[in-house]
Design a protein around this motif. Structure first.
Motif, mmCIF file in Angstrom:
data_model
loop_
_atom_site.group_PDB
_atom_site.id
_atom_site.type_symbol
_atom_site.label_atom_id
_atom_site.label_comp_id
_atom_site.label_asym_id
_atom_site.label_seq_id
_atom_site.Cartn_x
_atom_site.Cartn_y
_atom_site.Cartn_z
ATOM 1 N N LEU A 145 3.280 37.318 14.899
ATOM 2 C CA LEU A 145 4.727 37.303 14.922
ATOM 3 C C LEU A 145 5.242 38.710 15.206
ATOM 4 C CD1 LEU A 145 5.447 35.017 11.865
ATOM 5 C CD2 LEU A 145 5.694 34.427 14.265
ATOM 6 N N PRO A 146 6.023 38.883 16.280
ATOM 7 C CA PRO A 146 6.471 40.227 16.642
ATOM 8 C C PRO A 146 7.432 40.823 15.625
ATOM 9 C CG PRO A 146 7.603 38.578 17.958
ATOM 10 C CD PRO A 146 6.533 37.853 17.195
ATOM 11 N N ALA A 147 7.245 42.114 15.355
ATOM 12 C CA ALA A 147 8.160 42.815 14.447
ATOM 13 C C ALA A 147 9.408 43.216 15.216
ATOM 14 C CB ALA A 147 7.467 44.045 13.872
ATOM 15 N N PRO A 148 10.530 43.427 14.524
ATOM 16 C CA PRO A 148 11.759 43.846 15.202
ATOM 17 C C PRO A 148 11.534 45.152 15.952
ATOM 18 C CG PRO A 148 12.214 43.190 12.943
ATOM 19 C CD PRO A 148 10.732 43.246 13.077
ATOM 20 N N SER A 149 12.148 45.265 17.110
ATOM 21 C CA SER A 149 12.007 46.491 17.892
ATOM 22 C C SER A 149 13.044 47.513 17.453
ATOM 23 C CB SER A 149 12.193 46.174 19.386
ATOM 24 O OG SER A 149 13.485 45.623 19.612
ATOM 25 N N GLY A 150 12.805 48.758 17.810
ATOM 26 C CA GLY A 150 13.762 49.815 17.500
ATOM 27 C C GLY A 150 13.502 50.467 16.157
ATOM 28 N N ASN A 151 14.042 51.655 16.008
ATOM 29 C CA ASN A 151 13.903 52.414 14.769
ATOM 30 C C ASN A 151 14.735 51.770 13.663
ATOM 31 O OD1 ASN A 151 15.005 54.625 12.873
ATOM 32 N ND2 ASN A 151 13.229 55.604 13.827
ATOM 33 N N MET A 158 12.568 32.457 8.468
ATOM 34 C CA MET A 158 13.489 33.523 8.084
ATOM 35 C C MET A 158 14.109 34.181 9.309
ATOM 36 S SD MET A 158 13.853 33.742 4.826
ATOM 37 C CE MET A 158 14.605 35.364 4.714
ATOM 38 N N GLU A 159 13.316 34.328 10.378
ATOM 39 C CA GLU A 159 13.861 34.898 11.610
ATOM 40 C C GLU A 159 14.982 34.000 12.138
ATOM 41 O OE1 GLU A 159 13.489 37.701 12.927
ATOM 42 O OE2 GLU A 159 11.420 38.395 13.000
ATOM 43 N N VAL A 204 25.285 40.438 17.308
ATOM 44 C CA VAL A 204 24.842 39.289 18.091
ATOM 45 C C VAL A 204 23.512 39.591 18.775
ATOM 46 C CG1 VAL A 204 25.358 37.862 20.116
ATOM 47 C CG2 VAL A 204 27.139 38.327 18.438
ATOM 48 N N VAL A 205 23.371 40.807 19.305
ATOM 49 C CA VAL A 205 22.105 41.199 19.940
ATOM 50 C C VAL A 205 20.964 41.139 18.934
ATOM 51 C CG1 VAL A 205 20.834 43.141 20.935
ATOM 52 C CG2 VAL A 205 23.119 42.590 21.771
ATOM 53 N N LEU A 206 21.184 41.662 17.724
ATOM 54 C CA LEU A 206 20.155 41.598 16.696
ATOM 55 C C LEU A 206 19.820 40.153 16.360
ATOM 56 C CD1 LEU A 206 21.289 44.415 14.200
ATOM 57 C CD2 LEU A 206 19.473 44.520 15.911
ATOM 58 N N GLY A 207 20.842 39.299 16.288
ATOM 59 C CA GLY A 207 20.612 37.893 15.991
ATOM 60 C C GLY A 207 19.806 37.198 17.078
ATOM 61 N N VAL A 208 20.138 37.467 18.330
ATOM 62 C CA VAL A 208 19.402 36.877 19.448
ATOM 63 C C VAL A 208 17.952 37.360 19.440
ATOM 64 C CG1 VAL A 208 19.216 36.814 21.965
ATOM 65 C CG2 VAL A 208 21.442 36.527 20.867
ATOM 66 N N GLN A 209 17.741 38.645 19.133
ATOM 67 C CA GLN A 209 16.378 39.170 19.049
ATOM 68 C C GLN A 209 15.577 38.438 17.975
ATOM 69 O OE1 GLN A 209 16.859 43.374 18.387
ATOM 70 N NE2 GLN A 209 17.070 43.850 20.563
ATOM 71 N N ALA A 210 16.227 38.146 16.851
ATOM 72 C CA ALA A 210 15.545 37.430 15.774
ATOM 73 C C ALA A 210 15.176 36.020 16.209
ATOM 74 C CB ALA A 210 16.435 37.381 14.535
ATOM 75 N N LEU A 211 16.073 35.331 16.882
ATOM 76 C CA LEU A 211 15.790 33.970 17.342
ATOM 77 C C LEU A 211 14.678 33.970 18.395
ATOM 78 C CD1 LEU A 211 19.407 32.504 17.627
ATOM 79 C CD2 LEU A 211 17.719 32.101 15.824
ATOM 80 N N ARG A 212 14.690 34.960 19.263
ATOM 81 C CA ARG A 212 13.626 35.055 20.268
ATOM 82 C C ARG A 212 12.287 35.350 19.611
ATOM 83 N NH1 ARG A 212 15.191 39.047 24.994
ATOM 84 N NH2 ARG A 212 13.153 38.288 25.699
ATOM 85 N N THR A 266 17.483 42.167 5.475
ATOM 86 C CA THR A 266 16.585 41.028 5.257
ATOM 87 C C THR A 266 15.628 40.858 6.424
ATOM 88 O OG1 THR A 266 18.236 39.864 3.923
ATOM 89 C CG2 THR A 266 16.457 38.537 4.864
ATOM 90 N N ARG A 267 16.171 40.924 7.613
ATOM 91 C CA ARG A 267 15.321 40.719 8.779
ATOM 92 C C ARG A 267 14.252 41.803 8.893
ATOM 93 N NH1 ARG A 267 15.332 41.707 15.029
ATOM 94 N NH2 ARG A 267 13.588 40.333 15.465
ATOM 95 N N ARG A 268 14.671 43.066 8.719
ATOM 96 C CA ARG A 268 13.701 44.157 8.851
ATOM 97 C C ARG A 268 12.645 44.081 7.759
ATOM 98 N NH1 ARG A 268 14.286 47.282 13.636
ATOM 99 N NH2 ARG A 268 12.370 48.097 12.748
ATOM 100 N N ALA A 269 13.060 43.804 6.522
ATOM 101 C CA ALA A 269 12.115 43.788 5.406
ATOM 102 C C ALA A 269 11.127 42.635 5.512
ATOM 103 C CB ALA A 269 12.873 43.714 4.084
ATOM 104 N N VAL A 270 11.618 41.467 5.899
ATOM 105 C CA VAL A 270 10.753 40.290 5.977
ATOM 106 C C VAL A 270 9.803 40.382 7.162
ATOM 107 C CG1 VAL A 270 10.730 37.786 6.402
ATOM 108 C CG2 VAL A 270 12.322 38.759 4.741
ATOM 109 N N ALA A 271 10.317 40.824 8.305
ATOM 110 C CA ALA A 271 9.505 40.834 9.518
ATOM 111 C C ALA A 271 8.603 42.053 9.641
ATOM 112 C CB ALA A 271 10.412 40.734 10.748
ATOM 113 N N ALA A 272 9.028 43.201 9.094
ATOM 114 C CA ALA A 272 8.268 44.436 9.309
ATOM 115 C C ALA A 272 7.796 45.104 8.022
ATOM 116 C CB ALA A 272 9.107 45.429 10.123
ATOM 117 N N GLY A 273 8.188 44.594 6.853
ATOM 118 C CA GLY A 273 7.700 45.176 5.612
ATOM 119 C C GLY A 273 8.731 46.005 4.876
ATOM 120 N N TRP A 274 8.376 46.383 3.644
ATOM 121 C CA TRP A 274 9.338 47.063 2.770
ATOM 122 C C TRP A 274 9.697 48.462 3.261
ATOM 123 C CZ3 TRP A 274 7.978 51.620 0.369
ATOM 124 C CH2 TRP A 274 6.609 51.906 0.287
ATOM 125 N N ARG A 275 8.768 49.131 3.931
ATOM 126 C CA ARG A 275 9.088 50.477 4.429
ATOM 127 C C ARG A 275 10.216 50.420 5.456
ATOM 128 N NH1 ARG A 275 3.563 50.571 3.721
ATOM 129 N NH2 ARG A 275 2.750 52.260 2.382
#
Length: 207
Positions: free
Chosen positions: A106-112, A187-188, A83-91, A27-36
């Motif tokens: 709005l920054p997209a999630p980092s990492g592959n 959503m983040e 937890v790290v992923l969750g904290v990244q989303a809140l930040r 959900t986080r990746r799709a909403v923040a960075a797109g369907w790809r």
């Protein structure tokens, strides 16, 4: 044997549709960075299932499931990752700025995204317990244990692709809504709290 296989597929389908850490990560990746990114995350999660499947057929996952120390190490590592992923989303939500900020701000999630899905799944020791505890009981009796297990792992992987992939495409249909900065920020926050919650749940879960 056919009826046993269909019954096993039904059980796997139900388990696949139960919301969990995988869905929160997707959900986080799709909403923040797109369907790809969402689909790549699904691909990583599916790869993780196949890794667990290979280990299960080889008997290695049973060692993890039976070892309290190994189980705890993987469990805590997986919990920390969530937890790290969750904290990244809140930040990321906090960095979104004002409610009328442009979506691009709005920054997209980092990492592959593929690696994110893979790591989140591989570090979930519950999959090892599931594959070594429940899956053998679902394997059709007309097949050898290894063949039956391998077949059900592939079915589980296919169901995961269909379910989470369809979920990503459904989110993509509402991309205009999710492109709004205030919605994405909300959503983040939600997925951040959910991921941290799952991390705590994984950390405190018993084998």
């Amino acid at each position: 044997m056919v009826y046993e296989f269909l019954a096993a597929a039904g059980v796997l389908a139900l388990l696949t549709m139960v919301p969990g850490p995988d869905m929160a990560v997707v959900t986080r990746r799709a909403v923040a960075a797109g369907w790809r990114d969402g689909l790549l995350t699904v691909a990583g999660i599916t790869t993780g299932l196949l890794v667990w499947g290979v280990l299960s057929v080889a008997g290695l996952a049973a060692v993890l499931a039976a070892s309290a120390t190994a189980y705890t190490v993987v469990k805590l590592a997986g919990a920390a990752y969530l937890v790290v992923l969750g904290v990244q989303a809140l930040r990321a939500a906090r960095r979104g700025g004002h409610a009328d900020a442009a979506p691009a701000s709005l920054p997209a999630p980092s990492g592959n995204p593929w690696r994110t899905g893979l790591v989140s799944n591989v570090l979930n020791p519950k999959i090892a317990v599931f594959y070594t505890g429940l899956l053998p009981t679902l394997a059709p009796h007309g097949l050898s244990p290894h063949t039956g297990m391998a077949l059900l792992v592939l079915v589980h992987a296919a169901l995961t692709v269909l379910w989470l992939g369809g979920y990503v495409l459904l989110l993509a249909k509402a991309r205009a809504f999710f492109a709004r900065a205030s919605v994405r920020r909300g959503m983040e926050r939600i997925t951040g709290v959910v991921l941290i919650g799952f991390g705590v749940k994984v950390a405190t879960a018993q084998a």
